[in-house]
Design an enzyme around this catalytic site. Structure first.
Site, PDB file in Angstrom:
ATOM      1  N   ASP A  42       4.266  -6.030  -4.026  1.00 20.04           N
ATOM      2  CA  ASP A  42       3.912  -5.056  -5.069  1.00 20.04           C
ATOM      3  C   ASP A  42       4.431  -3.666  -4.696  1.00 20.04           C
ATOM      4  OD1 ASP A  42       2.798  -3.549  -7.069  1.00 20.04           O
ATOM      5  OD2 ASP A  42       0.761  -3.618  -6.261  1.00 20.04           O
ATOM      6  N   ILE A  46       0.854  -1.182   0.000  1.00 15.06           N
ATOM      7  CA  ILE A  46       0.000   0.000   0.000  1.00 15.06           C
ATOM      8  C   ILE A  46       0.892   1.235   0.000  1.00 15.06           C
ATOM      9  CG2 ILE A  46      -1.752   1.342   1.225  1.00 15.06           C
ATOM     10  CD1 ILE A  46      -2.863  -1.185   0.114  1.00 15.06           C
ATOM     11  N   SER A  93      -4.225   4.208 -10.025  1.00 11.60           N
ATOM     12  CA  SER A  93      -5.208   4.977  -9.251  1.00 11.60           C
ATOM     13  C   SER A  93      -5.081   6.466  -9.558  1.00 11.60           C
ATOM     14  CB  SER A  93      -5.011   4.743  -7.743  1.00 11.60           C
ATOM     15  OG  SER A  93      -5.408   3.441  -7.379  1.00 11.60           O
ATOM     16  N   GLY A 141       7.157  -1.946 -11.503  1.00 11.18           N
ATOM     17  CA  GLY A 141       6.524  -0.950 -12.351  1.00 11.18           C
ATOM     18  C   GLY A 141       7.556   0.038 -12.853  1.00 11.18           C
ATOM     19  N   GLY A 142       8.037   0.872 -11.942  1.00  9.94           N
ATOM     20  CA  GLY A 142       8.989   1.917 -12.305  1.00  9.94           C
ATOM     21  C   GLY A 142      10.283   1.403 -12.900  1.00  9.94           C
ATOM     22  N   CYS A 156       2.724   6.073  -6.979  1.00 12.34           N
ATOM     23  CA  CYS A 156       1.591   5.948  -6.059  1.00 12.34           C
ATOM     24  C   CYS A 156       1.639   7.074  -5.031  1.00 12.34           C
ATOM     25  CB  CYS A 156       1.621   4.592  -5.368  1.00 12.34           C
ATOM     26  SG  CYS A 156       0.228   4.338  -4.248  1.00 12.34           S
ATOM     27  N   THR A 208      -0.873   7.222  -2.503  1.00  9.97           N
ATOM     28  CA  THR A 208      -1.849   6.822  -1.484  1.00  9.97           C
ATOM     29  C   THR A 208      -1.441   7.285  -0.094  1.00  9.97           C
ATOM     30  OG1 THR A 208      -2.575   4.900  -2.753  1.00  9.97           O
ATOM     31  CG2 THR A 208      -2.968   4.846  -0.385  1.00  9.97           C
TER      32      THR A 208
END
Length: 227
Positions: A56, A17, A107, A79-80, A23, A25
């Site tokens: 993740d 998270i 998101s 990802g990056g 991200c 968040t």
């Protein structure tokens, strides 16, 4: 939570998270958990019930994957680290003569507009939309990652990737790497030093010098005789 999901029939549980590079968040929602700590705790709960963990986010260098596997992750999502390559998603963009590729969080406002049509008024965007310089084929990056993981297994004595978590001990440090030359450009295209060529060059130079000296001496001798 991991135990509840596993008992409910989940084979794999994705953990992470807010650690992703695009991200937000943790800023928007104030929710998150240190990624390595989350992997260690969740993998312990999942493996006891026969489930698997997917780590993740949070990886920026090959060594981070080794830490994720060492912490108990069965899979690692990137990802990056893979963004900007020829094979990666995202549209190609050229800015001031330089080529870039789009990279955005799922998101983010960009993702929600492209895949859902809009950003619903009851929620906020929790991701970035950035441009990543083109890196070329992904092959070199993958080989670098695999080489780092293999070296990690060698250092800790793990015969297989599955054994890595059993051979790993984590300690808290204040400085992980020596950054004295952090601002220096790394010379990655230098050709290896060839001693044989260097010796041949030196010998040739010496012969040339000797020949020049002999020629000069002969000229001086002839000039003396003429006088």
């Amino acid at each position: 939570m991991v135990e509840e999901l596993a008992l409910s029939g989940a084979d794999m549980i994705k953990v992470g998270i807010g650690p992703g590079s695009v991200c937000t968040t943790r800023k928007k929602a104030g929710v998150g958990y240190p990624q390595l700590s989350a992997v260690i705790e969740c993998s312990d709960a999942a493996h006891g019930l026969g489930a698997h963990i997917i780590s993740d986010g949070g990886c920026t260098v090959p060594g981070d994957l080794s830490k994720a596997f060492g912490g108990g992750a069965d899979f690692v999502m990137l990802g990056g680290m893979l963004a900007g390559h020829d094979e990666s998603g995202g549209e190609s963009v050229e800015v001031n003569g330089k080529k870039y590729k789009e990279f955005y969080g799922m998101s983010s406002a960009t993702a929600m507009k492209r895949h859902s049509g809009q950003v619903n008024n009851y929620r906020a965007s929790e991701g970035k939309h950035v441009l990543v310089p083109c890196k070329g084929p992904v092959k070199n990056t993958v080989l670098d990652i695999l080489g780092g993981i293999r070296s990690a297994c060698t250092y800790v004595g793990a015969a297989t990737l599955k054994d890595l978590s059993k051979r790993t001990t984590f300690i808290r440090v204040t400085m992980q790497t020596n950054e004295i030359f952090a601002n220096q450009t790394e010379l990655i295209d230098m050709k290896p030093y060839d001693a044989s060529k260097a010796a041949a060059t030196t010998t040739t130079s010496a012969v040339s010098t000797a020949a020049t000296t002999t020629a000069t001496s002969s000229s001086s001798s002839e000039e003396h005789k003429s006088k």
